[in-house]
Design a protein around this motif. Sequence first.
Motif, PDB file in Angstrom:
ATOM      1  N   SER A  46      20.455   7.433   6.663  1.00 29.30           N
ATOM      2  CA  SER A  46      21.211   6.933   5.384  1.00 29.30           C
ATOM      3  C   SER A  46      21.501   5.557   5.718  1.00 29.30           C
ATOM      4  CB  SER A  46      22.306   7.729   4.997  1.00 29.30           C
ATOM      5  OG  SER A  46      23.527   7.540   5.690  1.00 29.30           O
ATOM      6  N   VAL A  47      21.562   5.110   7.041  1.00 32.28           N
ATOM      7  CA  VAL A  47      21.683   3.705   7.213  1.00 32.28           C
ATOM      8  C   VAL A  47      20.525   2.988   7.358  1.00 32.28           C
ATOM      9  CG1 VAL A  47      22.687   2.411   9.413  1.00 32.28           C
ATOM     10  CG2 VAL A  47      23.479   4.478   8.745  1.00 32.28           C
ATOM     11  N   ARG A  48      20.412   1.845   6.716  1.00 31.03           N
ATOM     12  CA  ARG A  48      19.394   1.043   6.348  1.00 31.03           C
ATOM     13  C   ARG A  48      19.679  -0.296   6.924  1.00 31.03           C
ATOM     14  NH1 ARG A  48      16.499   3.184   1.805  1.00 31.03           N
ATOM     15  NH2 ARG A  48      15.278   1.365   1.726  1.00 31.03           N
ATOM     16  N   ALA A  49      20.604  -0.588   7.346  1.00 31.66           N
ATOM     17  CA  ALA A  49      20.910  -1.887   7.926  1.00 31.66           C
ATOM     18  C   ALA A  49      22.433  -1.913   8.815  1.00 31.66           C
ATOM     19  CB  ALA A  49      21.079  -2.916   7.029  1.00 31.66           C
ATOM     20  N   ALA A 192      21.769  -6.742   1.756  1.00 34.06           N
ATOM     21  CA  ALA A 192      21.483  -5.845   0.487  1.00 34.06           C
ATOM     22  C   ALA A 192      20.216  -6.189   0.292  1.00 34.06           C
ATOM     23  CB  ALA A 192      21.981  -6.475  -0.829  1.00 34.06           C
ATOM     24  N   ARG A 193      19.412  -7.423   0.647  1.00 33.44           N
ATOM     25  CA  ARG A 193      18.055  -7.756   0.611  1.00 33.44           C
ATOM     26  C   ARG A 193      17.497  -6.911   1.673  1.00 33.44           C
ATOM     27  NH1 ARG A 193      18.088 -13.819   1.954  1.00 33.44           N
ATOM     28  NH2 ARG A 193      15.834 -13.508   2.106  1.00 33.44           N
ATOM     29  N   LEU A 194      18.094  -6.555   2.834  1.00 35.47           N
ATOM     30  CA  LEU A 194      17.432  -5.696   3.829  1.00 35.47           C
ATOM     31  C   LEU A 194      17.383  -4.366   3.360  1.00 35.47           C
ATOM     32  CD1 LEU A 194      19.066  -7.208   6.878  1.00 35.47           C
ATOM     33  CD2 LEU A 194      16.486  -7.497   6.372  1.00 35.47           C
ATOM     34  N   VAL A 195      18.414  -3.813   2.867  1.00 38.72           N
ATOM     35  CA  VAL A 195      18.337  -2.264   2.375  1.00 38.72           C
ATOM     36  C   VAL A 195      17.472  -2.183   1.357  1.00 38.72           C
ATOM     37  CG1 VAL A 195      19.949  -0.795   1.011  1.00 38.72           C
ATOM     38  CG2 VAL A 195      20.738  -2.046   3.112  1.00 38.72           C
ATOM     39  N   ALA A 196      17.080  -3.275   0.601  1.00 37.80           N
ATOM     40  CA  ALA A 196      16.315  -3.081  -0.562  1.00 37.80           C
ATOM     41  C   ALA A 196      14.643  -3.076  -0.039  1.00 37.80           C
ATOM     42  CB  ALA A 196      16.446  -4.245  -1.599  1.00 37.80           C
ATOM     43  N   SER A 197      14.342  -3.427   1.167  1.00 36.31           N
ATOM     44  CA  SER A 197      13.084  -3.417   1.814  1.00 36.31           C
ATOM     45  C   SER A 197      12.557  -1.988   2.285  1.00 36.31           C
ATOM     46  CB  SER A 197      12.934  -4.284   2.825  1.00 36.31           C
ATOM     47  OG  SER A 197      13.359  -5.559   2.531  1.00 36.31           O
ATOM     48  N   ALA A 227       0.987   0.340  13.711  1.00 34.75           N
ATOM     49  CA  ALA A 227       1.914   0.193  12.674  1.00 34.75           C
ATOM     50  C   ALA A 227       1.705   0.364  11.352  1.00 34.75           C
ATOM     51  CB  ALA A 227       2.827  -1.205  13.078  1.00 34.75           C
ATOM     52  N   GLN A 228       0.424  -0.421  10.940  1.00 31.30           N
ATOM     53  CA  GLN A 228      -0.090  -0.237   9.654  1.00 31.30           C
ATOM     54  C   GLN A 228      -0.464   1.159   9.359  1.00 31.30           C
ATOM     55  OE1 GLN A 228       0.784  -2.404   8.031  1.00 31.30           O
ATOM     56  NE2 GLN A 228      -0.277  -4.470   7.812  1.00 31.30           N
ATOM     57  N   ALA A 229      -0.890   2.036  10.117  1.00 31.54           N
ATOM     58  CA  ALA A 229      -1.466   3.201   9.927  1.00 31.54           C
ATOM     59  C   ALA A 229      -0.258   4.121   9.607  1.00 31.54           C
ATOM     60  CB  ALA A 229      -1.943   4.066  11.032  1.00 31.54           C
ATOM     61  N   VAL A 230       1.063   3.784  10.293  1.00 35.42           N
ATOM     62  CA  VAL A 230       2.321   4.333  10.027  1.00 35.42           C
ATOM     63  C   VAL A 230       2.888   4.002   8.598  1.00 35.42           C
ATOM     64  CG1 VAL A 230       4.663   4.446  10.739  1.00 35.42           C
ATOM     65  CG2 VAL A 230       3.011   4.655  12.504  1.00 35.42           C
ATOM     66  N   ASN A 231       2.802   2.803   8.205  1.00 34.90           N
ATOM     67  CA  ASN A 231       3.252   2.186   7.110  1.00 34.90           C
ATOM     68  C   ASN A 231       2.456   2.914   5.787  1.00 34.90           C
ATOM     69  OD1 ASN A 231       5.023   0.601   7.941  1.00 34.90           O
ATOM     70  ND2 ASN A 231       3.479  -0.948   8.420  1.00 34.90           N
ATOM     71  N   PHE A 232       1.012   3.189   5.981  1.00 37.75           N
ATOM     72  CA  PHE A 232       0.326   3.299   4.939  1.00 37.75           C
ATOM     73  C   PHE A 232       0.480   4.988   4.637  1.00 37.75           C
ATOM     74  CE2 PHE A 232      -2.392  -0.065   5.358  1.00 37.75           C
ATOM     75  CZ  PHE A 232      -2.693  -0.492   4.115  1.00 37.75           C
ATOM     76  N   ALA A 233       1.210   5.559   5.624  1.00 36.34           N
ATOM     77  CA  ALA A 233       1.393   7.129   5.423  1.00 36.34           C
ATOM     78  C   ALA A 233       2.659   7.165   4.633  1.00 36.34           C
ATOM     79  CB  ALA A 233       1.570   7.816   7.072  1.00 36.34           C
ATOM     80  N   THR A 234       3.165   6.252   4.119  1.00 37.83           N
ATOM     81  CA  THR A 234       4.537   6.453   3.457  1.00 37.83           C
ATOM     82  C   THR A 234       4.401   6.229   1.986  1.00 37.83           C
ATOM     83  OG1 THR A 234       5.404   3.729   3.437  1.00 37.83           O
ATOM     84  CG2 THR A 234       5.800   5.209   5.424  1.00 37.83           C
ATOM     85  N   PHE A 252      11.883   1.239  -2.516  1.00 36.44           N
ATOM     86  CA  PHE A 252      11.665   1.722  -1.301  1.00 36.44           C
ATOM     87  C   PHE A 252      12.239   2.821  -0.672  1.00 36.44           C
ATOM     88  CE2 PHE A 252       9.897  -2.867  -1.148  1.00 36.44           C
ATOM     89  CZ  PHE A 252       8.614  -2.250  -1.270  1.00 36.44           C
ATOM     90  N   THR A 253      11.616   4.069  -0.350  1.00 35.37           N
ATOM     91  CA  THR A 253      12.502   5.080   0.435  1.00 35.37           C
ATOM     92  C   THR A 253      12.024   5.200   1.818  1.00 35.37           C
ATOM     93  OG1 THR A 253      10.811   6.801  -0.407  1.00 35.37           O
ATOM     94  CG2 THR A 253      12.444   6.091  -2.137  1.00 35.37           C
ATOM     95  N   GLY A 254      10.965   4.978   2.174  1.00 34.46           N
ATOM     96  CA  GLY A 254      10.308   5.284   3.513  1.00 34.46           C
ATOM     97  C   GLY A 254       9.856   6.655   3.510  1.00 34.46           C
ATOM     98  N   ARG A 255       9.783   7.350   2.416  1.00 32.70           N
ATOM     99  CA  ARG A 255       9.324   8.724   2.460  1.00 32.70           C
ATOM    100  C   ARG A 255       7.886   8.968   2.854  1.00 32.70           C
ATOM    101  NH1 ARG A 255       6.807  11.848  -1.416  1.00 32.70           N
ATOM    102  NH2 ARG A 255       7.006  10.087  -2.986  1.00 32.70           N
ATOM    103  N   TRP A 256       7.849   9.840   3.642  1.00 35.87           N
ATOM    104  CA  TRP A 256       6.493  10.428   4.146  1.00 35.87           C
ATOM    105  C   TRP A 256       5.695  10.876   3.129  1.00 35.87           C
ATOM    106  CZ3 TRP A 256       3.587  10.154   8.484  1.00 35.87           C
ATOM    107  CH2 TRP A 256       2.677  10.797   8.722  1.00 35.87           C
ATOM    108  N   ALA A 257       4.413  10.587   2.983  1.00 35.38           N
ATOM    109  CA  ALA A 257       3.600  10.708   1.779  1.00 35.38           C
ATOM    110  C   ALA A 257       2.180  11.261   2.054  1.00 35.38           C
ATOM    111  CB  ALA A 257       3.285   9.401   1.023  1.00 35.38           C
ATOM    112  N   VAL A 258       1.959  11.828   3.505  1.00 38.77           N
ATOM    113  CA  VAL A 258       0.865  12.566   3.645  1.00 38.77           C
ATOM    114  C   VAL A 258       0.818  13.967   3.593  1.00 38.77           C
ATOM    115  CG1 VAL A 258      -0.789  13.013   5.536  1.00 38.77           C
ATOM    116  CG2 VAL A 258       0.428  10.944   5.578  1.00 38.77           C
TER     117      VAL A 258
END
Length: 270
Positions: A46-49, A192-197, A227-234, A252-258
């Motif tokens: 739950s901690v984003r920054a 707030a900008r960091l959390v929104a990313s 790193a991009q492979a990890v990103n594309f898996a979200t 943005f949620t960071g949810r795994w999407a594979v």
Amino acid sequence: MTVLLTSDADGVRTLTLNRPHRKNAIDAELWEALRAALVEAGEDRSVRALVLTGAGGAFCSGADISQRVSGAHPLYRMRTLTEVTLALHELPVPTVAKVTGIAVGAGWNLALGCDLVVATEEARFAQIFARRGLSPDCGGSWLLPRLVGLQQAKRLALLAETIDAEEARALNLVTWVVDTGTVDAFVDGLTARLVASAPVALAQTKALLNEGAEHTLREALASEARAQAVNFATADVPEAYAAFAEKRDAHFTGRWAVPGRTAGRSEDKT
């Protein structure tokens, strides 16, 4: 008195060093509390920054040298400082130091260990170690040359000069200098900008930048590809594309999407 205050708001965790009677000098109890809090923050999704700051108009006056020294060998006493420094540096979320008043010695190096540093106009900084018959700790010997170059790092460490916020910014040791009356609002807007990313993308970016100074170009490119492979898996990448096409802000949620394996499916044979 609680030596470390913790608060959460909208995905931002704030850790406040709370020994204002000692200008937040860090004693053994506070070192232990800070270590535990950083480890916990790194494990809490739950901690984003994270914001690191001090109470009572000071950031941190360094390690508390007035404290009675235990009989343990200094290498053992330094272990906690090492663990705090690594936990802060390796935290997978963006970190912001909010510096009001003084930040000296280990206190300044903790601020430098954050990803971004916001200082008020009256902030003052010093690598005070030489005045105490000591050498830099909390990562100062590693951070300073990378931020300011070897010659300026030697000047700051060998002479233990006190510099103001504007000089610190000119040396790339402070990201922003803001008015005291607006620092809280500024940091709130920044976090707030960091959390929104996208959280996974920010974690990957932070790690790439931290490691980049030690890598060859070939190694950096390989790390970027992973790193991009990890990103594309979200789910964040398709969400970003959709938001762009629909002219709206992305969520943005960071949810795994594979997709996972189908239930009951036998394992592939090799």
